[in-house]
Design a protein around this motif. Structure first.
Motif, PDB file in Angstrom:
ATOM      1  N   ASN A 161     -45.489   1.726 -51.635  1.00 31.74           N
ATOM      2  CA  ASN A 161     -45.829   0.330 -51.294  1.00 31.74           C
ATOM      3  C   ASN A 161     -45.625  -0.663 -52.431  1.00 31.74           C
ATOM      4  OD1 ASN A 161     -46.617   1.046 -48.644  1.00 31.74           O
ATOM      5  ND2 ASN A 161     -48.546   1.812 -49.496  1.00 31.74           N
ATOM      6  N   THR A 209     -42.976  -3.489 -54.281  1.00 36.38           N
ATOM      7  CA  THR A 209     -41.880  -4.377 -53.906  1.00 36.38           C
ATOM      8  C   THR A 209     -40.873  -4.417 -55.044  1.00 36.38           C
ATOM      9  OG1 THR A 209     -43.522  -5.695 -52.770  1.00 36.38           O
ATOM     10  CG2 THR A 209     -41.365  -6.701 -53.058  1.00 36.38           C
ATOM     11  N   LYS A 255     -46.695  -4.583 -57.482  1.00 38.06           N
ATOM     12  CA  LYS A 255     -47.680  -4.274 -56.450  1.00 38.06           C
ATOM     13  C   LYS A 255     -47.962  -5.575 -55.706  1.00 38.06           C
ATOM     14  CE  LYS A 255     -52.232  -2.094 -56.168  1.00 38.06           C
ATOM     15  NZ  LYS A 255     -53.142  -1.207 -56.930  1.00 38.06           N
ATOM     16  N   PRO A 256     -47.947  -5.542 -54.379  1.00 32.35           N
ATOM     17  CA  PRO A 256     -48.160  -6.789 -53.631  1.00 32.35           C
ATOM     18  C   PRO A 256     -49.484  -7.441 -53.999  1.00 32.35           C
ATOM     19  CG  PRO A 256     -47.442  -5.030 -52.179  1.00 32.35           C
ATOM     20  CD  PRO A 256     -47.704  -4.394 -53.515  1.00 32.35           C
TER      21      PRO A 256
END
Ligand SMILES: [Zn+2]
Length: 282
Positions: free
Chosen positions: A225, A227, A277-278
């Motif tokens: 997860n 980006t 990391k979002p």
């Protein structure tokens, strides 16, 4: 056995070094060693000083400190392309920090630095030589704080892991939302690999266990997860190929004259992968 990245069982033979085979997953194109050592025995190789200081291999983490500093500065310059502002007060974790030269360099720019290093010898050296804080050897035995680090680096460490997904997952938990993960690793789809085949210098049995390229490393990041922010090829840059071939020619000629064994490739095939990391960085 199945691919550690996508769990598929189909593969083709990519390289062979002695009795060790490197298999390429037909689905995600991760190249992985077969047989794969388990996590506990995979660490044995790094426990002795000889892994880091061996004149025969041309490896010297003690005498070669200046060279390591140059390399560390190179990575710091590259990271700055993806980093807002300076490193003052930034919490930095280097996973696989070896003797700690990168951490020592980025600390000079104000970062608060910690390392994880599988090798007890290198950990002790990093602590005594640079006074660095090494959190421990085994990431799965550490109680890492969640959402804590602004920057986590893996500089030529991911390829040494029998199960890179599990380790990166764990690191991502301790990365702040908006934090940056930097992975530098050999590129198994590089020109060097195509040219040298099984002689490519990054096929090192029992040491390099998982070899990535742009597509497999992107898949790894998606799986945890993150980006993708960017991928920078390094060493095989402009003129890099020509320079590497000339250097290789010189090494080869020297080996012929001296009657020594045929040299492996030149160190010219890397990827530096930047991902976030979002979330918003606090
Ligand atoms: Zn796969």
């Amino acid at each position: 056995m199945s691919c550690t990245l996508c769990q598929d069982k189909s593969y083709s033979l990519r390289a062979e070094v002695g009795s060790v085979r490197y298999l390429e997953c037909e689905v995600c194109h991760l190249v992985y060693q077969n047989p794969m050592p388990d996590a506990s025995s995979a660490g044995n190789l790094y426990q002795k000083k000889g892994y880091f200081v061996d004149p025969k291999k041309g490896t010297d983490y003690i005498g070669g400190e200046q060279w390591l500093r140059k390399t560390a500065k190179f990575f710091i310059r590259l990271i700055k392309k993806y980093w807002p502002g300076d490193f003052k007060e930034a919490k930095v974790l280097d996973f696989g920090c070896a003797t700690g030269v990168f951490l020592d360099e980025i600390r000079k720019q104000g970062a608060i630095v910690q390392g994880i290093e599988l090798s007890r010898w290198a950990s002790a050296y990093a602590q005594s030589r640079f006074g660095l804080e090494i959190l421990g050897q085994d990431i799965f035995e550490l109680d890492l704080p969640k959402n804590h680090f602004d920057l986590i680096t893996m500089i030529h460490s991911v390829e040494h892991l029998p199960d890179p997904v599990r380790v990166v997952e764990r690191l991502v938990e301790s990365l702040k939302p908006g934090g940056l993960l930097v992975i530098a690793t050999p590129d198994v789809s590089s020109m060097g690999e195509r040219f040298f085949g099984s002689r490519w210098q990054y096929y090192v049995p029992h040491d390099h266990l998982a070899l990535f390229d742009k597509s497999s490393v992107t898949r790894l990041l998606k799986k945890v997860n993150l980006t993708l922010s960017g991928i920078e090829p390094y060493l095989w840059r402009r003129w890099g190929t020509l320079e590497a071939l000339i250097l290789f020619g010189i090494k080869w000629a020297r080996a012929v004259v001296q009657g020594s064994s045929f040299p492996r490739g030149t160190p010219k095939d890397g990827l530096v992968v930047f991902s976030r990391k979002p979330g918003e960085m606090s």
